[in-house]
Design a protein around this motif. Structure first.
Motif, PDB file in Angstrom:
ATOM      1  N   GLN H  88      99.687 -21.060  46.210  1.00  0.00           N
ATOM      2  CA  GLN H  88      99.687 -19.876  47.076  1.00  0.00           C
ATOM      3  C   GLN H  88     100.173 -18.613  46.363  1.00  0.00           C
ATOM      4  OE1 GLN H  88     100.832 -21.093  51.295  1.00  0.00           O
ATOM      5  NE2 GLN H  88     102.010 -22.536  50.060  1.00  0.00           N
ATOM      6  N   TRP H  89      99.758 -18.461  45.103  1.00  0.00           N
ATOM      7  CA  TRP H  89     100.192 -17.269  44.378  1.00  0.00           C
ATOM      8  C   TRP H  89      99.567 -16.000  44.954  1.00  0.00           C
ATOM      9  CZ3 TRP H  89      99.573 -20.779  39.617  1.00  0.00           C
ATOM     10  CH2 TRP H  89     100.824 -21.312  39.269  1.00  0.00           C
ATOM     11  N   ASN H  90      98.374 -16.144  45.542  1.00  0.00           N
ATOM     12  CA  ASN H  90      97.775 -14.955  46.152  1.00  0.00           C
ATOM     13  C   ASN H  90      98.597 -14.467  47.352  1.00  0.00           C
ATOM     14  OD1 ASN H  90      96.972 -17.305  47.491  1.00  0.00           O
ATOM     15  ND2 ASN H  90      95.180 -16.277  48.387  1.00  0.00           N
ATOM     16  N   ALA H  91      99.241 -15.383  48.067  1.00  0.00           N
ATOM     17  CA  ALA H  91     100.110 -14.955  49.171  1.00  0.00           C
ATOM     18  C   ALA H  91     101.279 -14.130  48.638  1.00  0.00           C
ATOM     19  CB  ALA H  91     100.628 -16.184  49.920  1.00  0.00           C
ATOM     20  N   ALA H  92     101.908 -14.608  47.578  1.00  0.00           N
ATOM     21  CA  ALA H  92     103.038 -13.869  47.001  1.00  0.00           C
ATOM     22  C   ALA H  92     102.572 -12.555  46.380  1.00  0.00           C
ATOM     23  CB  ALA H  92     103.737 -14.732  45.954  1.00  0.00           C
ATOM     24  N   PHE H  93     101.378 -12.578  45.805  1.00  0.00           N
ATOM     25  CA  PHE H  93     100.801 -11.334  45.261  1.00  0.00           C
ATOM     26  C   PHE H  93     100.612 -10.314  46.378  1.00  0.00           C
ATOM     27  CE2 PHE H  93      97.221  -8.628  44.077  1.00  0.00           C
ATOM     28  CZ  PHE H  93      97.512  -8.287  42.766  1.00  0.00           C
ATOM     29  N   ASP H  94     100.054 -10.745  47.500  1.00  0.00           N
ATOM     30  CA  ASP H  94      99.877  -9.833  48.642  1.00  0.00           C
ATOM     31  C   ASP H  94     101.226  -9.296  49.130  1.00  0.00           C
ATOM     32  OD1 ASP H  94      97.165 -10.200  48.587  1.00  0.00           O
ATOM     33  OD2 ASP H  94      97.019 -11.293  50.473  1.00  0.00           O
ATOM     34  N   ALA H  95     102.241 -10.147  49.155  1.00  0.00           N
ATOM     35  CA  ALA H  95     103.558  -9.704  49.602  1.00  0.00           C
ATOM     36  C   ALA H  95     104.100  -8.615  48.672  1.00  0.00           C
ATOM     37  CB  ALA H  95     104.524 -10.890  49.645  1.00  0.00           C
ATOM     38  N   GLY H  96     103.944  -8.814  47.372  1.00  0.00           N
ATOM     39  CA  GLY H  96     104.410  -7.790  46.421  1.00  0.00           C
ATOM     40  C   GLY H  96     103.627  -6.503  46.551  1.00  0.00           C
ATOM     41  N   TYR H  97     102.329  -6.668  46.733  1.00  0.00           N
ATOM     42  CA  TYR H  97     101.453  -5.502  46.906  1.00  0.00           C
ATOM     43  C   TYR H  97     101.861  -4.702  48.150  1.00  0.00           C
ATOM     44  CZ  TYR H  97      96.926  -3.039  46.646  1.00  0.00           C
ATOM     45  OH  TYR H  97      95.938  -2.094  46.526  1.00  0.00           O
ATOM     46  N   ALA H  98     102.085  -5.415  49.252  1.00  0.00           N
ATOM     47  CA  ALA H  98     102.480  -4.766  50.505  1.00  0.00           C
ATOM     48  C   ALA H  98     103.850  -4.098  50.364  1.00  0.00           C
ATOM     49  CB  ALA H  98     102.500  -5.795  51.634  1.00  0.00           C
ATOM     50  N   ALA H  99     104.774  -4.768  49.698  1.00  0.00           N
ATOM     51  CA  ALA H  99     106.119  -4.210  49.533  1.00  0.00           C
ATOM     52  C   ALA H  99     106.069  -2.905  48.743  1.00  0.00           C
ATOM     53  CB  ALA H  99     107.017  -5.219  48.828  1.00  0.00           C
ATOM     54  N   ALA H 100     105.268  -2.879  47.680  1.00  0.00           N
ATOM     55  CA  ALA H 100     105.182  -1.665  46.859  1.00  0.00           C
ATOM     56  C   ALA H 100     104.579  -0.504  47.639  1.00  0.00           C
ATOM     57  CB  ALA H 100     104.362  -1.939  45.602  1.00  0.00           C
ATOM     58  N   LEU H 101     103.736  -0.802  48.627  1.00  0.00           N
ATOM     59  CA  LEU H 101     103.152   0.248  49.466  1.00  0.00           C
ATOM     60  C   LEU H 101     104.058   0.628  50.636  1.00  0.00           C
ATOM     61  CD1 LEU H 101      99.392  -0.807  49.722  1.00  0.00           C
ATOM     62  CD2 LEU H 101     100.472   0.723  48.066  1.00  0.00           C
ATOM     63  N   GLY H 102     105.219  -0.007  50.737  1.00  0.00           N
ATOM     64  CA  GLY H 102     106.162   0.344  51.796  1.00  0.00           C
ATOM     65  C   GLY H 102     105.802  -0.208  53.163  1.00  0.00           C
ATOM     66  N   LYS H 103     104.957  -1.231  53.207  1.00  0.00           N
ATOM     67  CA  LYS H 103     104.597  -1.850  54.483  1.00  0.00           C
ATOM     68  C   LYS H 103     105.766  -2.686  55.015  1.00  0.00           C
ATOM     69  CE  LYS H 103     100.466  -0.292  54.005  1.00  0.00           C
ATOM     70  NZ  LYS H 103      99.989   0.783  54.886  1.00  0.00           N
ATOM     71  N   SER H 104     105.868  -2.804  56.332  1.00  0.00           N
ATOM     72  CA  SER H 104     106.846  -3.720  56.929  1.00  0.00           C
ATOM     73  C   SER H 104     106.358  -5.140  56.705  1.00  0.00           C
ATOM     74  CB  SER H 104     107.004  -3.434  58.423  1.00  0.00           C
ATOM     75  OG  SER H 104     107.669  -2.204  58.630  1.00  0.00           O
ATOM     76  N   LEU H 105     107.194  -5.949  56.081  1.00  0.00           N
ATOM     77  CA  LEU H 105     106.791  -7.284  55.650  1.00  0.00           C
ATOM     78  C   LEU H 105     107.502  -8.343  56.490  1.00  0.00           C
ATOM     79  CD1 LEU H 105     105.205  -8.763  53.315  1.00  0.00           C
ATOM     80  CD2 LEU H 105     107.318  -8.660  51.994  1.00  0.00           C
ATOM     81  N   ILE H 106     106.705  -9.282  57.039  1.00  0.00           N
ATOM     82  CA  ILE H 106     107.253 -10.454  57.739  1.00  0.00           C
ATOM     83  C   ILE H 106     106.794 -11.686  56.967  1.00  0.00           C
ATOM     84  CG2 ILE H 106     107.252 -11.798  59.875  1.00  0.00           C
ATOM     85  CD1 ILE H 106     106.618  -9.215  61.409  1.00  0.00           C
ATOM     86  N   VAL H 107     107.744 -12.535  56.573  1.00  0.00           N
ATOM     87  CA  VAL H 107     107.417 -13.730  55.791  1.00  0.00           C
ATOM     88  C   VAL H 107     107.651 -14.965  56.658  1.00  0.00           C
ATOM     89  CG1 VAL H 107     107.921 -15.029  53.687  1.00  0.00           C
ATOM     90  CG2 VAL H 107     108.113 -12.533  53.686  1.00  0.00           C
TER      91      VAL H 107
END
Lengths: 149, 149, 149, 149, 149, 149, 149, 149
Positions: H88-107
């Motif tokens: 599931q590296w693409n999931a973690a990649f998406d999380a990093g991508y979202a975090a860098a864009l300042g999105k609110s992240l729910i894991v």
């Protein structure tokens, strides 16, 4: 270290008054080309003559924009002086450009222009009348001291 | 759909000429408050009188900035008209602000101001003289057609 | 100090003409890899051969993009030269990339390509024909002087 | 909903092929003015004739930039087609502009241009040959389905 | 000068292999804290113990984020190595974070992880297997030379 | 090298404790003017007296904003200390400002203010009580070492 | 249409006064959760109890940040009210956050807090005392009219 | 209205659980293509077969990136679920991508992965275990109510 861009009026020696009085401070100053003839003719001098005054001016204004846009982009503080004469729309243009980039804006003008410059003043963090006041501001911002230089 | 902000001179009916001639186009127009007295006095009318003219103007100019900054930020195209009279530094300020935000800039003025406005014109994608030309540009940008409206 | 990126045509010595004539100026120059074979083959040389020409080129082009994107991102001014031969789509791509980042763009080409390059020229702050003109522009932007170097 | 900008070659009906085949999808298409004469002459038609071809083209190219820059800025996906003829530097310029803004880029060209377009292809998320492939991509991106339309 | 951030696997000496082989290049390297115990316990060691493992880890991970976020933000190139063991979700997180910031991404892994890493690889400008290949890339990007170091 | 801005309470010597204990580290510290009288009166001292306390304070606060905004913009890490006394809304304002710019935020306060500061703490990467803890964090972020200094 | 976020004090009905008096205007209002208990306990209610008050508050504050950050990011205007009681550091934090994003800021407070809020006021485009004044400002910004509603 | 992107694990029906339980809320959901075969083969199905698995996957991953990057860019909230199986590296990649864009992240993940996901959790505003908790969060963020749905 502060980067300061000195925009606006080019017919008095206000820039020299600031830079010499602030020579002991950790400030790097930039400014537009203040040689009036060079500034007007730089475009055609380098890239060839134009029949139309509009394009003559256009080529020069774009060349000057290379220097101006870098000067403002690199600046922490943009000082814009409005003199007693001329329309000085480029000074107000620079002020708006700096404001949109979030630069700290200092505006210098005499009382007679207060009402006409109210929108520009409203975007500024300081409104002053003399080069000496600019030096006092730079001294305070850098050192925290209000002692007159 | 195009968002167009009409900045600058407020003493002639140029905005009406544009908006009525462009009423059939998919354009949304915004503009500053053009009621001169309201624009000058809005700050003190709502937030209380000031003894000093500077602060009277300051409160008003900041209130107007709420409307102006949104108008420019939302715009695809910013049209700035320089009239025959007054200093109009706020018009040039708006032009600089719009340019720094990367907006498409259209400048309107007569030939007499060409040299004084060369830096503003150099930042523009179009320089025109009449409201009718603005309408032709909006028509062309939206429809690709050069037929006069 | 100015950071200048020299993009485009790699078959003549125009970069050398600029950098040697501007060696006395406070300018830092960057450019793409101009060794044509290295530029074409870098990807497979380092990361392994490909059967398909498309992927052979793809690996190389991406590796070169590491250098190119940094060169443009770091630049104050991007000079793009269009030569007499070849399609040079990467030159036009770099010009568009630089324009979108708000870099000051200088385009160099001969008259024969004027019409084909009109969109690129329209995004530029200067359009020139010779390396010497680029040096004159850099001299003017840095020093405010129009004296020929 | 997807916003798609269709940039590049204007001499074949590839845009119509895409928009009619994708008419059932939730896609909004934009494109440059594809009327070649209008695109070339729009500047002087609206803002007055020029003696010099350079300025004739300059006025037109800047006017077209109002439409183009909005089209790309609003787009989620920018499709750039390189045809068999002409230099098409504006197509490559648009591709670079779109890439710098982080748009998803789809490039369309035949094999003969593969090597010359390698830098442009390297910035793309898809490289295709036909309008039908663009429609299949839009269908897949929107619906997740690979069924041919 | 290149700023390179070396993210990912911390159980082999791949970072040392790169930094020593690249010691003659104008590269500044940064990396996360690679002392596994310090990295796990830094939060509670400095800010006080936690009963819950979740908050123990939370305090440490946030402290490490101060270093990591600066390292990636300052970098021109982010190299992310995926090793043979462990989940390494923080490596993939860093890759996504770097991609969203527009950094040039180099991914290092063996063939066995190719399919699982396809989305990460698709965002990269280079995919390699060995530290030596990273050094060859840095050499090429800086010098334009393909000679093996 | 780390740039650290020390915001907030100005009545104890916490800044000195940090800067002297961290003098061996590669850190550049900045802070607001901590001379309370100078900070309050700088505006009127340089730009002229005001009858109204509101405008007296306004001129000073804007002048201080020149220094504060640069300090935060240049920082990698913003440390905000909330003391035992006073409202300290400017400290919380700085914290919000820093958070919106994506700066790494360290908040320092005692337990009594924990509930009132929960929103500020939630935006921080570290919450501490003592200057010594800040030094330990800076040491760890720079060196990866948890040894007490 | 204006998007307005109403931040700050939650113990009086000032939000209702504004939204009902402005119900005829084209304004969309957003605000934080004003149910004090829900706001304090939302984190543990949804994600599980915590032994430590710090983490209890931390979970809630982060959950509230999802709503708050969107509310501010979507807003054209952020109104922040400071009441007579409590520390209200989250109000000042929101003001700093909004200022850094370039939002138009309106601050509401009584005279007793004037000096303590001078930095926050200095970042505002309007400083008012009553909900009615906010409605008058929104009316003026939208309609250009100063008639009391 | 909230835009929510549901990233990560595609082998259970967690997305359906969320979207059906939240159907009464003003939420727009987006997600990657969850048809595993289509997702793997989309590239070659549309753009032609590849001999090498790496390029087969590369074409598909880039095509999927068109959808994914838009989904994250448009989102207010990005929910990333890590399942029990796979890398599931693409999931973690998406999380990093979202975090860098300042999105609110729910894991979302179970306890067994807590330590391995600590860096991802540290970037999140909420860490949950069940789809029901996501619905409760969306309900609270939109309505301010903690009543279970």
């Amino acid at each position: 270290m502060l980067n300061v861009y000195l925009s606006g009026e080019i017919h008095t020696d206000w820039r020299n008054q600031i830079t010499s009085a602030a020579s002991h401070l950790d400030v790097s100053f930039n400014s537009p080309v203040t040689d009036h003839d060079a500034s007007d003719d730089c475009g055609v001098a380098i890239m060839g003559a134009e029949d139309q005054k509009f394009w003559h001016d256009h080529k020069g204004a774009k060349l000057n924009a290379i220097r101006t846009s870098k000067g403002i982009a690199d600046a922490d503080i943009v000082v814009v002086r409005f003199g007693e004469k001329y329309r000085q729309w480029n000074a107000a243009f620079d002020a708006g450009y700096a404001a949109a980039l979030g630069k700290s804006l200092i505006v210098m003008h005499q009382d007679e222009h207060q009402h006409a410059l109210k929108e520009v003043d409203a975007a500024a963090l300081a409104v002053v009348k003399t080069p000496q006041q600019v030096v006092e501001i730079l001294t305070y911002v850098l050192t925290g001291s209000l002692q007159k230089s």
